[in-house]
Design a protein around this motif. Structure first.
Motif, short mmCIF file in Angstrom:
data_model
loop_
_atom_site.label_atom_id
_atom_site.label_comp_id
_atom_site.label_asym_id
_atom_site.label_seq_id
_atom_site.Cartn_x
_atom_site.Cartn_y
_atom_site.Cartn_z
N SER A 3 0.83 -1.19 0.00
CA SER A 3 0.00 0.00 0.00
C SER A 3 0.86 1.24 0.00
CB SER A 3 -0.91 0.00 1.23
OG SER A 3 -1.78 -1.11 1.22
N THR A 35 -9.24 6.90 8.48
CA THR A 35 -9.89 5.59 8.45
C THR A 35 -8.91 4.54 8.95
OG1 THR A 35 -9.18 5.03 6.20
CG2 THR A 35 -11.22 6.33 6.43
N ASP A 36 -9.41 3.36 9.26
CA ASP A 36 -8.55 2.28 9.74
C ASP A 36 -7.53 1.87 8.68
OD1 ASP A 36 -9.76 2.25 12.20
OD2 ASP A 36 -11.16 0.63 11.70
N ASP A 37 -7.99 1.84 7.41
CA ASP A 37 -7.07 1.49 6.33
C ASP A 37 -5.93 2.51 6.23
OD1 ASP A 37 -6.27 0.15 3.73
OD2 ASP A 37 -6.75 2.17 3.01
N GLU A 38 -6.28 3.78 6.33
CA GLU A 38 -5.26 4.83 6.26
C GLU A 38 -4.33 4.77 7.46
OE1 GLU A 38 -7.65 8.38 3.86
OE2 GLU A 38 -7.88 8.15 6.03
N ARG A 39 -4.87 4.49 8.62
CA ARG A 39 -4.07 4.45 9.85
C ARG A 39 -2.88 3.50 9.71
NH1 ARG A 39 -5.55 6.13 14.80
NH2 ARG A 39 -7.73 6.28 14.11
N ALA A 40 -3.11 2.37 9.10
CA ALA A 40 -2.05 1.37 8.93
C ALA A 40 -0.99 1.81 7.93
CB ALA A 40 -2.66 0.04 8.50
N ARG A 41 -1.31 2.80 7.08
CA ARG A 41 -0.38 3.23 6.03
C ARG A 41 0.39 4.50 6.38
NH1 ARG A 41 -4.51 4.23 1.65
NH2 ARG A 41 -2.70 5.02 0.49
#
Length: 310
Positions: A3, A35-41
């Motif tokens: 990602s 968002t959770d997806d963004e948090r991980a990136r």
């Protein structure tokens, strides 16, 4: 496929800078819409250093490796905590020092010559010719003390010398300088007519300009603050202005920002500005570009351009 890494814009105040980071080839996200997806990136945070980044928030970003402060200050970042967890911190060292020094001198002059009140006199039709003979104290021959002789403090000192002021300074660390260093901040306050606060904010210097220091500047003295509001005991400053134990104060920074207007409604001798000392059209692009450069360097595994000193 891996990602795309994100640079996180930390506070709404910096939202206007997001397009510049995107033009610089960086994908961004906003902390208040994360968002959770963004948090991980999230690999880097783009930050204004006076805002506090809590360990809880930083700990929720598993891939975080850099906090790039667009500002010179980074007092809202716990640098030792970050370093212990492999998170680097950068800032805009020295890029707006000349502008902040200009602002400090402008505040000093405005307060010393009571310019805001004189402006109101003209606008409100209260101009009386005989009042021109009311004497105002001259700057010539006065002593200006600088608290913190970094880039900003030294720039203030150079300007003050050109204005016929004698300069002294104090800081916690010895350094080579053309001006004498006082034994303590209290001794500096006792010796000066004007005290300019330009020190880097740290946990160790919270309330450095204490009631005792304010009292030492005295009923004929002026305090100018272009550093951080945390360096001054604001309650003591307000009380001293109201009681006439301090003549005047010129402040660009406050304990709470924005500062409540009612706090200053009945405070005499105060000239106030909304934390704009370093906000010039020349300095801000340089500070943004340096933050972009630091994020790029970090993502590419290169040496950072302006890391916070150990």
């Amino acid at each position: 496929m891996m990602s795309e890494p994100l640079a996180l814009i930390s506070v709404p105040m910096l939202a206007a800078l997001e397009p510049a980071f995107q033009r610089g080839g960086l994908a961004t996200a906003r902390a208040w819409e994360l968002t959770d997806d963004e948090r991980a990136r999230v690999r880097a945070i783009v930050h204004a250093g006076e805002f506090v980044l809590t360990p809880e928030f930083l700990g929720s970003l598993p891939a975080l490796g850099l906090i790039a402060c667009v500002s010179v200050g980074y007092d809202g970042v716990d640098v030792p905590w970050c370093r212990a967890r492999g998170i680097e911190v950068t800032h805009a060292e020295g890029l707006n020092a000349e502008d902040v020094a200009d602002h400090a001198i402008g505040l000093m002059l405005a307060a010393w010559r009571n310019l805001p009140a004189l402006d109101r006199t003209v606008r409100e039709g209260r101009w009386r010719q005989e009042e021109r003979l009311n004497p105002q104290p001259s700057l010539g021959g006065r002593t200006l003390g600088v608290v913190g002789l970094g880039h900003i403090g030294a720039a203030v000192a150079r300007r003050a010398e050109a204005m016929r002021l004698t300069v002294q300074w104090w800081g916690p660390r010895e350094k080579e300088a053309p001006w004498p260093r006082a034994a303590s901040v209290l001794e500096l306050a006792k010796a000066c007519d004007i005290l300019v606060v330009a020190a880097r904010a740290e946990p160790s210097n919270r309330g450095l300009i204490s009631a005792e220091v304010i009292e030492a500047v005295g009923p004929k003295g002026l305090i100018v603050n272009v550093a951080r509001g945390s360096l001054i005991d604001e309650e003591a400053l307000v009380a001293a202005l109201k009681d006439g134990r301090l003549w005047r104060a010129a402040l660009d920074v406050f304990a709470q920002e924005p500062t409540p207007p009612e706090r200053w409604a009945d405070v005499p001798g105060a000239v106030l500005a909304p934390h704009t000392g370093g906000s010039s059209s020349e300095a801000i692009p340089l500070m943004v570009e340096q933050a972009i450069d630091n994020v790029r360097r970090f993502l590419a595994g290169k040496a950072l351009a302006s890391p916070v000193a150990a």
